[in-house]
Design an enzyme around this catalytic site. Structure first.
Site, PDB file in Angstrom:
ATOM      1  N   TYR A 141       0.864  -1.181   0.000  1.00 28.51           N
ATOM      2  CA  TYR A 141       0.000   0.000   0.000  1.00 28.51           C
ATOM      3  C   TYR A 141       0.895   1.223   0.000  1.00 28.51           C
ATOM      4  O   TYR A 141       1.833   1.303   0.796  1.00 28.51           O
ATOM      5  CB  TYR A 141      -0.898  -0.008   1.240  1.00 28.51           C
ATOM      6  N   ASP A 236       9.538   2.626  -0.486  1.00 28.85           N
ATOM      7  CA  ASP A 236       8.535   3.307   0.313  1.00 28.85           C
ATOM      8  C   ASP A 236       8.763   2.910   1.770  1.00 28.85           C
ATOM      9  O   ASP A 236       8.365   1.832   2.211  1.00 28.85           O
ATOM     10  CB  ASP A 236       7.128   2.924  -0.164  1.00 28.85           C
ATOM     11  N   LYS A 264       4.809   9.254   8.609  1.00 26.66           N
ATOM     12  CA  LYS A 264       4.586   8.681   9.953  1.00 26.66           C
ATOM     13  C   LYS A 264       5.613   9.172  10.977  1.00 26.66           C
ATOM     14  O   LYS A 264       5.531  10.306  11.418  1.00 26.66           O
ATOM     15  CB  LYS A 264       4.537   7.153   9.879  1.00 26.66           C
TER      16      LYS A 264
END
Ligand SMILES: Cc1ncc(COP(=O)(O)O)c(C=O)c1O
Length: 424
Positions: A141, A236, A264
């Site tokens: 994702y 990523d 994050k």
């Protein structure tokens, strides 16, 4: 108002009562606890319940909730600087900190979320190479950008949908799906269309089909194929960056990407993202180069201050990662022991403080197909049991649980004690 009352009213004003789908606990078929406060390893809901938190805002809260240094940085910055839309010294401090403490990171562009970071990195790869096709892997994702919403993990996988409505065919026609950890498959794709591939984007430790670490040979092969074909390799590290090691998964695998995306942890819990890497590629970004990407809130002073406080603390205290590894190992071993005693079909995948307990008969989860074979009904029972026992884990089989630096051996013991009492 209690959780139920707040959530019911929220549904009138926000679709599903939430601002991000997984928070609604739709598959768990309960009202999610509405959270009022966080402190260290704990969160507290509006009904007076306390939970040991293993979600950590889906990753960012590696220092626990409301770390005093992060709060101080936010407060002090807010006294003088909320937003200017102009260059600030705080941006320089965070950018310099990242570029000097990370490997393979000459320049950075700050954005406001992981989605923005990955979609911008892909645009840059396309702009740099002059090609259109991007390879992504099933189960990974990379945010809610149209081009990535096929065979995606996270909430898309939890809801069991192939992708999203509202994504035009044209947006995904240049997205090629590969099989995670499958060398033959990626070789075949490059053989067929290598000279059309702008870039490959991958979670080097996947966290969005549950935790599935890539195999080292697989990442090495990606590096090799990208080099041979003039394609950009993008790691990523939105979830695993600063999490599995300060310098991210790439430092564990010793494979160097061309670009890396973060979010994050790097925002200290505030809305943040960044992408960066090789100078030669980054210089193609506007205003230096022809690839346009911008943001009113990008590099916001309060966010920069929270990010800098977080990354500085992590960088200056490498023992924190030793602690995370020790606690992670304790949880992994303890969970496997209990599963054996109770005859539960459990497979534990872990990289440092990023863990998934898969209810899986086959004993291994190495890709999206393996993950999909998990017993989600059993997971649901487990989740509800843990929540009722005061342990907060993500409400999906296909997510990671995160240990933070305020967790102690006792918190892991509490997790394991609760697990012992789980009845299938
Ligand atoms: C690996 C990865 N990339 C990108 C994203 C998207 O980040 P955001 O939710 O901040 O847009 C996520 C979110 O969970 C993620 O885990």
């Amino acid at each position: 108002m209690n959780s139920h009352e707040i959530f019911e009213e929220s549904k009138q004003y926000m679709p599903g009562g939430v601002n991000s789908p997984v928070r609604a606990f739709k598959d768990m078929e309960i009202t999610p606890p509405v959270i009022k406060k966080g402190e260290g390893a704990y969160i507290f809901d509006e009904d007076g319940n306390q939970y040991i938190d293993f979600v950590g805002a889906w990753g960012p809260m590696i220092l626990g909730h409301c770390d005093k240094d992060v709060v101080k940085a936010i407060k002090e910055t807010a006294e003088n600087a909320i937003a200017f839309g102009a260059p600030t010294e705080l941006e320089l401090k965070l950018a310099k900190h990242m570029c000097t403490t990370l490997d393979n990171f000459d320049m950075v562009r700050m954005v406001n979320s992981g989605t923005e970071a990955t979609m911008s990195a892909v645009k840059l790869a396309r702009g740099y190479t002059g090609r259109d096709k991007i390879i992504k892997f099933a189960g990974c994702y990379h945010g809610h950008f149209d081009g990535f919403l096929i065979s995606a993990g996270s909430g898309v996988m939890t809801e069991g949908i192939p992708g999203s409505a509202g994504v035009p065919e044209a947006s995904i026609k240049n997205t090629v799906i590969g099989n995670y950890n499958d060398i033959e498959n990626i070789e075949m794709i490059f053989e067929k269309m290598g000279n059309e591939i702008a870039g490959v984007i991958i979670e080097p430790v996947a966290g969005n089909m549950g935790v599935v670490p890539a195999k080292k040979e697989f990442l090495q092969k990606l590096r090799e194929l990208c080099d041979e074909n003039g394609s950009i390799l993008i790691f990523d590290e939105v979830m695993c960056g600063f999490r599995v090691a300060y310098k991210g998964a790439q430092s564990l695998y010793e494979v160097t990407p061309d670009l890396t995306t973060f979010a994050k942890i790097m925002g200290g819990g505030l809305p943040c993202g960044a992408y960066g890497g090789k100078r030669e590629i980054m210089e193609k970004l506007s205003p230096m180069g022809p690839v346009y990407q911008a943001g009113t809130m990008s590099g916001n002073p309060i966010v920069m201050a929270a990010g800098l406080a977080t990354l500085t603390k992590l960088y200056e205290n490498p023992d924190l990662y030793v602690k995370l590894e020790t606690l992670g190992e304790k949880l992994e071993k303890g969970a496997l022991k209990i599963a054996k005693e109770k005859n539960l079909p459990l497979c534990v995948n872990r990289c440092g403080a990023m863990i998934t307990l898969f209810f899986n008969e086959e004993g291994k989860v190495e890709n999206y197909e393996d993950a999909k074979k998990c017993d989600t009904d059993m997971f649901k029972k487990f989740f509800l049991h843990m929540l009722n026992s005061g342990i907060n884990i993500a409400p999906s089989q296909f997510e990671a649980l995160f240990i933070n630096t305020t967790h102690t051996e006792e918190h892991i013991d509490s997790f394991l004690q609760a697990m012992k009492k789980f009845q299938v």
